[in-house]
Design a protein around this motif. Sequence first.
Motif, short mmCIF file in Angstrom:
data_model
loop_
_atom_site.label_atom_id
_atom_site.label_comp_id
_atom_site.label_asym_id
_atom_site.label_seq_id
_atom_site.Cartn_x
_atom_site.Cartn_y
_atom_site.Cartn_z
N VAL A 16 0.83 -1.20 0.00
CA VAL A 16 0.00 0.00 0.00
C VAL A 16 0.87 1.25 0.00
O VAL A 16 1.75 1.40 0.84
CB VAL A 16 -0.94 0.04 1.22
N ALA A 17 0.60 2.15 -0.94
CA ALA A 17 1.22 3.48 -0.96
C ALA A 17 0.13 4.51 -0.73
O ALA A 17 -0.96 4.41 -1.30
CB ALA A 17 1.91 3.73 -2.30
N ASN A 22 -1.87 -12.73 1.45
CA ASN A 22 -1.32 -13.31 2.68
C ASN A 22 -0.78 -12.25 3.63
O ASN A 22 -0.81 -12.40 4.85
CB ASN A 22 -0.19 -14.29 2.35
N VAL A 23 -0.26 -11.15 3.05
CA VAL A 23 0.35 -10.09 3.84
C VAL A 23 -0.02 -8.74 3.25
O VAL A 23 -0.02 -8.57 2.03
CB VAL A 23 1.90 -10.22 3.87
N VAL A 24 -0.32 -7.78 4.11
CA VAL A 24 -0.47 -6.38 3.70
C VAL A 24 0.73 -5.62 4.23
O VAL A 24 0.98 -5.61 5.44
CB VAL A 24 -1.77 -5.76 4.23
N LEU A 25 1.50 -5.01 3.33
CA LEU A 25 2.68 -4.24 3.72
C LEU A 25 2.35 -2.76 3.62
O LEU A 25 1.97 -2.27 2.54
CB LEU A 25 3.87 -4.59 2.84
N VAL A 26 2.46 -2.05 4.75
CA VAL A 26 2.18 -0.62 4.79
C VAL A 26 3.46 0.14 5.13
O VAL A 26 4.38 -0.41 5.74
CB VAL A 26 1.07 -0.28 5.81
N SER A 83 -3.35 6.62 5.63
CA SER A 83 -3.56 5.41 4.83
C SER A 83 -2.86 4.22 5.45
O SER A 83 -3.37 3.08 5.39
CB SER A 83 -3.05 5.63 3.41
N THR A 84 -1.69 4.44 6.04
CA THR A 84 -0.93 3.37 6.70
C THR A 84 -1.76 2.75 7.81
O THR A 84 -1.94 1.53 7.89
CB THR A 84 0.38 3.93 7.29
N MET A 85 -2.28 3.61 8.68
CA MET A 85 -3.08 3.15 9.81
C MET A 85 -4.38 2.50 9.34
O MET A 85 -4.75 1.42 9.80
CB MET A 85 -3.41 4.34 10.72
N GLU A 104 1.98 10.62 14.80
CA GLU A 104 2.41 9.83 15.95
C GLU A 104 1.32 8.84 16.34
O GLU A 104 1.60 7.69 16.70
CB GLU A 104 2.73 10.75 17.13
N VAL A 105 0.06 9.27 16.25
CA VAL A 105 -1.07 8.36 16.52
C VAL A 105 -1.07 7.23 15.49
O VAL A 105 -1.25 6.05 15.84
CB VAL A 105 -2.40 9.13 16.48
N ASN A 106 -0.84 7.59 14.22
CA ASN A 106 -0.80 6.57 13.17
C ASN A 106 0.29 5.54 13.43
O ASN A 106 0.10 4.34 13.24
CB ASN A 106 -0.55 7.23 11.81
#
Length: 362
Positions: free
Chosen positions: A6-7, A93-97, A103-105, A135-137
């Motif tokens: 994910v970008a 199988n995996v989500v890479l953030v 968007s990451t969170m 920081e919360v993310n």
Amino acid sequence: MKITIVAGARPNFMKIAPITHAIDNAREQGKEISYRLIYTGESNDSSLEPSLFVDLDIKKPVAYLGVGFEDLTQRAGGIMIAFEKELKENPTNVVLVVDDLTSTMACAIVAKKQNIKVAHLVAGTRSFDMSMPKEVNRMITDGLSDFLFTAGMGANRNLNQTGTGNEQVFFVGNILMDSLRYNRNRFIKPITFDILGLKEKAYILLTINRHALLENKENFKLLIESLIAESKGTPIVAPLHNYVRDVINELNIKAPNLHVLPSQSYLSFGYLTSKAKAIITDSGNIAEEATFLGIPCVTLNSYVEHPETCSIGTNELVGEDAEQLGNAMAKILRGEWKQGGLPERWDGRTADRIVQTLLQQV
């Protein structure tokens, strides 16, 4: 193994590109691994210049979630709804953030709710300022992740203090160095370099991105005027976004040696970075690149995501203090800047470590 990457913004792609190269290499060696690259924004996002994917030597995202709300809560909700649909239609199988964006969170939350493993790239960074949305993310994403890939032992310590199990944390190094190592011989000299009569290692590179730095316009003007005064006529090359150029024009900041340029492509900006005498920036990423390149760097911020750039590398923090910036410039021009070194595992092989870990663990 299927990995969904994910970008959420342009800078993410510089950290994602080496991962895609490492996955392609592993597949060529017979490993059962593939990836699906997703962008949470719109396909016509103006920040993604047409040359970006060519410059990074990667394919464009296969899907765009099309979420572009300014309000962070609306953006998080929109991304979660769209990403849930994406994962149901394309199991993984995996989500890479990456990093610490909304968007990451949001994507980490959706993945965990679907019982999918989450890998967080550049985990464990902290400002220790909970008033910052990023920081919360970071805290939420790290707390949800099954694989936490860190760039330094400081990040490992941060995670350890929050009770994260050591078996989840993998010190792999700084992924940005992979992109630099891969592209260093591909950098392109901008046309303006010769037009301005610039010489290698004889100009100061200035980059500004943080909106917060521009809010106090009076102080921002003091910063730029201090930089100009202490540069002693050394060319200052400033490739800037429109919103930064607008502020500089509004404040009527001018000098014969200040050259304000449009934003540059990745490979052209890389050339300007690698050939500079010194770099003045408010970007942690650029400070990291300066450390890898061995170039003196001054960061206009009170903290940095990777303290190694200061404790080991070529970077120093001056906050938003014009006097400190002037003193730093004077030290650079006197040739008294610290030499700096390369932090552990900032060797351009981080992506290989990440892919190898996932192949072993998933």
